[in-house]
Design an enzyme around this catalytic site. Structure first.
Site, mmCIF file in Angstrom:
data_model
loop_
_atom_site.group_PDB
_atom_site.id
_atom_site.type_symbol
_atom_site.label_atom_id
_atom_site.label_comp_id
_atom_site.label_asym_id
_atom_site.label_seq_id
_atom_site.Cartn_x
_atom_site.Cartn_y
_atom_site.Cartn_z
ATOM 1 N N ILE A 120 0.876 -1.167 0.000
ATOM 2 C CA ILE A 120 0.000 0.000 0.000
ATOM 3 C C ILE A 120 0.917 1.221 0.000
ATOM 4 O O ILE A 120 2.064 1.146 0.430
ATOM 5 C CB ILE A 120 -0.997 0.015 1.185
ATOM 6 C CG1 ILE A 120 -0.284 -0.162 2.524
ATOM 7 C CG2 ILE A 120 -2.068 -1.024 1.008
ATOM 8 C CD1 ILE A 120 -1.231 -0.157 3.718
ATOM 9 N N ASP A 121 0.413 2.322 -0.520
ATOM 10 C CA ASP A 121 1.246 3.507 -0.696
ATOM 11 C C ASP A 121 1.791 4.035 0.630
ATOM 12 O O ASP A 121 1.218 3.797 1.697
ATOM 13 C CB ASP A 121 0.451 4.623 -1.373
ATOM 14 C CG ASP A 121 0.017 4.262 -2.781
ATOM 15 O OD1 ASP A 121 0.660 3.390 -3.381
ATOM 16 O OD2 ASP A 121 -0.963 4.858 -3.265
ATOM 17 N N LYS A 122 2.862 4.789 0.539
ATOM 18 C CA LYS A 122 3.501 5.382 1.720
ATOM 19 C C LYS A 122 2.504 6.100 2.616
ATOM 20 O O LYS A 122 2.490 5.904 3.827
ATOM 21 C CB LYS A 122 4.592 6.361 1.259
ATOM 22 C CG LYS A 122 5.228 7.158 2.397
ATOM 23 C CD LYS A 122 6.191 8.215 1.862
ATOM 24 C CE LYS A 122 6.706 9.089 2.991
ATOM 25 N NZ LYS A 122 7.599 10.171 2.511
ATOM 26 N N ARG B 209 -6.774 5.868 -5.972
ATOM 27 C CA ARG B 209 -6.478 7.293 -6.175
ATOM 28 C C ARG B 209 -6.753 7.708 -7.617
ATOM 29 O O ARG B 209 -7.348 8.759 -7.874
ATOM 30 C CB ARG B 209 -5.024 7.562 -5.793
ATOM 31 C CG ARG B 209 -4.732 7.285 -4.322
ATOM 32 C CD ARG B 209 -3.245 7.201 -4.037
ATOM 33 N NE ARG B 209 -2.569 8.466 -4.311
ATOM 34 C CZ ARG B 209 -1.256 8.611 -4.337
ATOM 35 N NH1 ARG B 209 -0.461 7.557 -4.119
ATOM 36 N NH2 ARG B 209 -0.711 9.788 -4.572
#
Length: 304
Positions: A136-138, A237
Protein backbone atom coordinates in the site's frame (compact mmCIF):
# COMPACT_ATOMS: atom_id res chain seq x y z
CA UNK A 1 27.09 -22.14 -5.64
CA UNK A 2 25.27 -25.41 -4.96
CA UNK A 3 24.61 -27.73 -7.91
CA UNK A 4 21.79 -30.28 -7.98
CA UNK A 5 21.92 -33.04 -10.61
CA UNK A 6 18.68 -34.61 -11.83
CA UNK A 7 17.79 -37.10 -14.56
CA UNK A 8 14.31 -37.00 -16.11
CA UNK A 9 12.33 -40.20 -16.45
CA UNK A 10 9.42 -38.75 -18.43
CA UNK A 11 8.78 -36.58 -21.48
CA UNK A 12 6.56 -33.67 -22.50
CA UNK A 13 6.43 -31.81 -19.16
CA UNK A 14 7.54 -28.17 -18.85
CA UNK A 15 10.91 -28.05 -17.16
CA UNK A 16 9.90 -25.41 -14.58
CA UNK A 17 6.95 -27.56 -13.45
CA UNK A 18 9.05 -30.74 -13.42
CA UNK A 19 11.89 -29.24 -11.36
CA UNK A 20 9.54 -27.63 -8.83
CA UNK A 21 7.79 -31.00 -8.38
CA UNK A 22 11.17 -32.56 -7.54
CA UNK A 23 12.64 -29.70 -5.48
CA UNK A 24 9.64 -28.91 -3.30
CA UNK A 25 11.60 -26.59 -1.02
CA UNK A 26 11.79 -24.05 -3.89
CA UNK A 27 8.77 -22.29 -5.39
CA UNK A 28 7.95 -22.52 -9.08
CA UNK A 29 8.50 -18.76 -9.46
CA UNK A 30 12.00 -19.18 -7.97
CA UNK A 31 12.73 -22.04 -10.40
CA UNK A 32 11.55 -19.82 -13.28
CA UNK A 33 13.92 -17.09 -12.07
CA UNK A 34 16.80 -19.60 -12.06
CA UNK A 35 15.90 -20.57 -15.63
CA UNK A 36 15.72 -16.93 -16.74
CA UNK A 37 19.05 -16.17 -15.06
CA UNK A 38 20.81 -19.09 -16.80
CA UNK A 39 21.17 -21.32 -13.73
CA UNK A 40 19.52 -24.41 -15.26
CA UNK A 41 21.28 -26.56 -17.84
CA UNK A 42 19.84 -29.48 -19.82
CA UNK A 43 22.53 -31.78 -21.20
CA UNK A 44 24.96 -28.90 -20.68
CA UNK A 45 22.91 -26.27 -22.56
CA UNK A 46 20.70 -23.38 -21.42
CA UNK A 47 16.94 -23.74 -21.92
CA UNK A 48 13.87 -21.57 -21.37
CA UNK A 49 11.21 -22.21 -18.74
CA UNK A 50 8.79 -23.56 -21.38
CA UNK A 51 11.24 -26.28 -22.54
CA UNK A 52 9.55 -29.70 -22.56
CA UNK A 53 11.77 -32.30 -20.97
CA UNK A 54 12.70 -35.56 -22.70
CA UNK A 55 13.32 -38.91 -21.09
CA UNK A 56 16.91 -39.27 -19.79
CA UNK A 57 17.65 -35.52 -19.97
CA UNK A 58 20.47 -34.65 -17.58
CA UNK A 59 19.42 -31.51 -15.71
CA UNK A 60 21.72 -29.36 -13.60
CA UNK A 61 20.14 -26.82 -11.26
CA UNK A 62 22.52 -24.22 -9.85
CA UNK A 63 21.41 -22.58 -6.60
CA UNK A 64 23.31 -19.28 -6.15
CA UNK A 65 24.52 -18.22 -2.73
CA UNK A 66 21.98 -15.90 -1.07
CA UNK A 67 22.67 -12.23 -1.72
CA UNK A 68 23.94 -10.28 1.24
CA UNK A 69 21.23 -7.89 2.27
CA UNK A 70 22.44 -4.37 2.90
CA UNK A 71 19.10 -3.35 4.38
CA UNK A 72 19.64 -2.78 8.08
CA UNK A 73 17.09 -4.14 10.59
CA UNK A 74 15.61 -1.27 12.57
CA UNK A 75 13.70 -1.38 15.84
CA UNK A 76 10.59 0.41 14.58
CA UNK A 77 7.32 -0.36 16.31
CA UNK A 78 4.64 -1.74 14.00
CA UNK A 79 1.19 -2.74 15.29
CA UNK A 80 0.78 -6.51 14.82
CA UNK A 81 -2.80 -7.72 14.30
CA UNK A 82 -2.00 -11.43 13.89
CA UNK A 83 1.00 -13.73 13.67
CA UNK A 84 1.78 -17.41 13.21
CA UNK A 85 4.68 -19.29 11.62
CA UNK A 86 3.41 -18.59 8.08
CA UNK A 87 1.89 -15.10 8.03
CA UNK A 88 2.08 -11.78 9.81
CA UNK A 89 -0.70 -9.19 9.58
CA UNK A 90 0.24 -5.61 10.45
CA UNK A 91 -1.37 -2.18 10.57
CA UNK A 92 1.03 -0.07 8.52
CA UNK A 93 1.28 3.52 9.75
CA UNK A 94 0.71 6.47 7.41
CA UNK A 95 4.02 7.85 6.13
CA UNK A 96 5.89 4.52 6.13
CA UNK A 97 7.28 3.16 2.85
CA UNK A 98 6.68 -0.59 2.48
CA UNK A 99 10.04 -1.65 1.03
CA UNK A 100 13.40 0.02 0.36
CA UNK A 101 13.98 1.84 -2.91
CA UNK A 102 16.10 4.71 -4.17
CA UNK A 103 15.95 7.45 -1.56
CA UNK A 104 14.31 5.22 1.06
CA UNK A 105 16.72 2.62 2.39
CA UNK A 106 15.77 3.05 6.03
CA UNK A 107 12.62 3.53 8.04
CA UNK A 108 10.63 1.18 5.80
CA UNK A 109 8.30 -1.62 6.80
CA UNK A 110 10.94 -4.10 5.60
CA UNK A 111 13.53 -2.59 7.97
CA UNK A 112 11.04 -3.03 10.80
CA UNK A 113 10.11 -6.58 9.72
CA UNK A 114 13.74 -7.67 9.55
CA UNK A 115 14.21 -6.58 13.15
CA UNK A 116 10.93 -8.11 14.32
CA UNK A 117 11.06 -11.40 12.38
CA UNK A 118 14.78 -12.00 11.96
CA UNK A 119 15.24 -14.66 9.28
CA UNK A 120 11.58 -15.72 9.38
CA UNK A 121 10.48 -13.98 6.19
CA UNK A 122 9.84 -15.46 2.75
CA UNK A 123 12.62 -14.97 0.21
CA UNK A 124 10.55 -15.14 -3.00
CA UNK A 125 10.60 -11.41 -3.73
CA UNK A 126 14.34 -11.12 -3.19
CA UNK A 127 16.54 -9.25 -0.79
CA UNK A 128 14.85 -5.86 -1.07
CA UNK A 129 11.31 -7.12 -0.45
CA UNK A 130 11.48 -10.12 1.91
CA UNK A 131 8.00 -11.23 2.90
CA UNK A 132 6.24 -8.53 0.86
CA UNK A 133 3.25 -10.00 -0.99
CA UNK A 134 1.40 -6.75 -1.76
CA UNK A 135 1.90 -3.06 -1.04
CA UNK A 136 0.00 0.00 0.00
CA UNK A 137 1.25 3.51 -0.70
CA UNK A 138 3.50 5.38 1.72
CA UNK A 139 0.74 7.74 2.84
CA UNK A 140 -1.95 5.05 2.95
CA UNK A 141 -2.37 3.42 6.35
CA UNK A 142 -3.90 0.08 7.23
CA UNK A 143 -3.89 -3.70 7.02
CA UNK A 144 -1.13 -5.54 5.19
CA UNK A 145 -0.32 -9.26 5.17
CA UNK A 146 3.32 -10.39 5.14
CA UNK A 147 4.51 -13.89 4.23
CA UNK A 148 6.89 -15.56 6.66
CA UNK A 149 7.24 -18.78 4.65
CA UNK A 150 7.74 -19.30 0.92
CA UNK A 151 4.71 -21.60 0.81
CA UNK A 152 2.52 -18.87 2.28
CA UNK A 153 4.00 -16.28 -0.11
CA UNK A 154 3.28 -18.32 -3.21
CA UNK A 155 -0.29 -19.17 -2.20
CA UNK A 156 -1.11 -15.61 -1.15
CA UNK A 157 0.30 -14.30 -4.43
CA UNK A 158 -1.99 -16.66 -6.35
CA UNK A 159 -4.99 -15.48 -4.30
CA UNK A 160 -4.14 -11.87 -5.17
CA UNK A 161 -3.80 -12.76 -8.83
CA UNK A 162 -7.17 -14.56 -8.76
CA UNK A 163 -8.82 -11.59 -6.93
CA UNK A 164 -9.49 -13.95 -4.01
CA UNK A 165 -8.56 -11.56 -1.21
CA UNK A 166 -11.13 -9.21 0.34
CA UNK A 167 -9.69 -5.67 0.47
CA UNK A 168 -11.82 -2.83 1.76
CA UNK A 169 -10.62 0.77 2.13
CA UNK A 170 -12.08 3.97 3.54
CA UNK A 171 -11.42 7.21 1.66
CA UNK A 172 -12.39 10.85 2.09
CA UNK A 173 -12.88 12.57 -1.26
CA UNK A 174 -13.48 16.11 -2.50
CA UNK A 175 -17.03 16.84 -3.64
CA UNK A 176 -20.42 15.35 -2.87
CA UNK A 177 -21.17 12.00 -4.51
CA UNK A 178 -24.90 11.84 -5.20
CA UNK A 179 -25.10 8.11 -5.97
CA UNK A 180 -25.24 5.72 -3.04
CA UNK A 181 -22.82 3.31 -4.70
CA UNK A 182 -21.03 2.73 -7.96
CA UNK A 183 -18.56 0.69 -9.99
CA UNK A 184 -15.54 2.08 -11.83
CA UNK A 185 -14.29 -0.20 -14.61
CA UNK A 186 -11.47 1.64 -16.39
CA UNK A 187 -8.01 0.31 -17.38
CA UNK A 188 -4.97 1.74 -15.61
CA UNK A 189 -1.47 2.09 -17.05
CA UNK A 190 1.43 4.52 -17.05
CA UNK A 191 0.56 8.15 -17.66
CA UNK A 192 1.39 8.92 -21.33
CA UNK A 193 3.38 12.05 -20.41
CA UNK A 194 4.38 11.83 -16.74
CA UNK A 195 5.94 8.37 -16.35
CA UNK A 196 5.98 8.67 -12.55
CA UNK A 197 2.19 8.70 -12.51
CA UNK A 198 -0.51 6.20 -13.38
CA UNK A 199 -3.63 7.09 -15.36
CA UNK A 200 -6.74 5.62 -16.92
CA UNK A 201 -5.16 4.44 -20.15
CA UNK A 202 -7.29 2.68 -22.75
CA UNK A 203 -4.32 2.06 -25.07
CA UNK A 204 -1.97 0.07 -22.85
CA UNK A 205 -3.66 -0.05 -19.45
CA UNK A 206 -4.60 -3.22 -17.58
CA UNK A 207 -8.17 -3.91 -16.47
CA UNK A 208 -8.96 -2.22 -13.16
CA UNK A 209 -12.25 -2.46 -11.24
CA UNK A 210 -13.18 -0.48 -8.13
CA UNK A 211 -16.47 -0.45 -6.21
CA UNK A 212 -17.49 2.38 -3.90
CA UNK A 213 -20.28 2.98 -1.39
CA UNK A 214 -21.11 6.31 0.26
CA UNK A 215 -20.84 6.22 4.06
CA UNK A 216 -21.34 9.90 4.92
CA UNK A 217 -21.71 13.23 3.13
CA UNK A 218 -20.35 16.56 4.35
CA UNK A 219 -20.57 20.15 3.07
CA UNK A 220 -17.99 19.64 0.32
CA UNK A 221 -16.64 16.13 0.88
CA UNK A 222 -17.79 12.49 0.94
CA UNK A 223 -16.65 9.55 3.03
CA UNK A 224 -16.68 6.37 0.97
CA UNK A 225 -15.99 2.69 1.47
CA UNK A 226 -14.00 1.33 -1.46
CA UNK A 227 -13.60 -2.31 -2.44
CA UNK A 228 -10.96 -3.52 -4.89
CA UNK A 229 -11.57 -6.26 -7.42
CA UNK A 230 -8.14 -5.74 -9.02
CA UNK A 231 -4.99 -4.28 -7.51
CA UNK A 232 -3.29 -1.85 -9.88
CA UNK A 233 -0.75 0.71 -8.70
CA UNK A 234 -2.53 3.76 -7.19
CA UNK A 235 -5.84 2.24 -8.33
CA UNK A 236 -8.20 3.92 -5.85
CA UNK A 237 -6.48 7.29 -6.17
CA UNK A 238 -6.55 7.18 -9.99
CA UNK A 239 -10.14 5.93 -10.23
CA UNK A 240 -11.63 8.40 -7.75
CA UNK A 241 -9.87 11.26 -9.51
CA UNK A 242 -11.06 9.91 -12.89
CA UNK A 243 -14.74 10.17 -11.87
CA UNK A 244 -14.21 13.69 -10.50
CA UNK A 245 -13.85 13.00 -6.77
CA UNK A 246 -10.11 13.01 -5.96
CA UNK A 247 -9.02 11.90 -2.51
CA UNK A 248 -8.45 14.72 -0.03
CA UNK A 249 -4.73 15.31 0.49
CA UNK A 250 -3.70 13.58 -2.74
CA UNK A 251 -1.52 16.20 -4.46
CA UNK A 252 -0.54 13.79 -7.27
CA UNK A 253 -4.00 12.90 -8.60
CA UNK A 254 -6.05 15.63 -6.96
CA UNK A 255 -5.70 19.26 -5.95
CA UNK A 256 -2.12 20.53 -5.67
CA UNK A 257 -3.19 22.51 -2.63
CA UNK A 258 -6.25 22.16 -0.46
CA UNK A 259 -7.36 23.45 2.91
CA UNK A 260 -6.80 20.12 4.64
CA UNK A 261 -3.19 19.91 5.78
CA UNK A 262 -2.88 16.17 6.40
CA UNK A 263 0.38 15.34 4.58
CA UNK A 264 -0.87 12.82 2.06
CA UNK A 265 -4.10 11.21 0.89
CA UNK A 266 -6.95 10.41 3.30
CA UNK A 267 -6.99 6.70 2.44
CA UNK A 268 -7.00 3.79 4.89
CA UNK A 269 -6.89 0.03 4.23
CA UNK A 270 -9.57 -0.92 6.73
CA UNK A 271 -10.27 -4.62 6.11
CA UNK A 272 -8.26 -7.54 4.75
CA UNK A 273 -9.77 -11.01 4.48
CA UNK A 274 -8.25 -14.17 3.04
CA UNK A 275 -8.18 -17.94 3.37
CA UNK A 276 -5.06 -18.83 5.37
CA UNK A 277 -2.53 -20.24 2.88
CA UNK A 278 -1.70 -23.25 5.05
CA UNK A 279 -4.54 -23.68 7.56
CA UNK A 280 -7.23 -23.14 4.88
CA UNK A 281 -9.41 -21.12 7.28
CA UNK A 282 -10.96 -17.77 6.31
CA UNK A 283 -9.50 -14.95 8.38
CA UNK A 284 -10.44 -11.28 8.39
CA UNK A 285 -8.66 -8.35 10.01
CA UNK A 286 -9.63 -4.73 10.59
CA UNK A 287 -7.47 -1.71 11.36
CA UNK A 288 -9.04 1.21 13.20
CA UNK A 289 -8.97 4.60 11.48
CA UNK A 290 -5.80 6.53 12.40
CA UNK A 291 -6.13 9.57 14.65
CA UNK A 292 -5.56 12.15 11.88
CA UNK A 293 -8.45 10.63 9.91
CA UNK A 294 -10.79 10.64 12.93
CA UNK A 295 -9.90 14.25 13.69
CA UNK A 296 -10.58 15.33 10.11
CA UNK A 297 -13.99 13.61 10.19
CA UNK A 298 -14.86 15.40 13.43
CA UNK A 299 -13.95 18.76 11.88
CA UNK A 300 -16.09 18.03 8.82
CA UNK A 301 -19.06 17.04 10.99
CA UNK A 302 -18.82 20.30 12.91
CA UNK A 303 -18.74 22.20 9.62
CA UNK A 304 -21.85 20.59 8.07
Amino acid sequence: MEEIKLVSEESGVRIDAWISSRLKEYSRSYIQKLLNDGHVLVNGSLVKSNYKIKSSDEITVQIPEPEVLDIVPENIEIPVLYEDEHVLVVNKPKGMVVHPAAGNYSGTLVNALMDYCGDSLSSINGVIRPGIVHRIDKDTSGVLVVAKSNEAHEKLSLKLKDHDINRVYVALVHGIIREESGKIDAPIGRHPVDRKKMAVNTNNGRRAVTYFKVLERFKDATLVEVKLETGRTHQIRVHMSYIGYPIIGDTVYGKKKDKYDIGGQALHAKTLGFVHPVKNEYMEFEAELPEYFKKLLEELRWDK
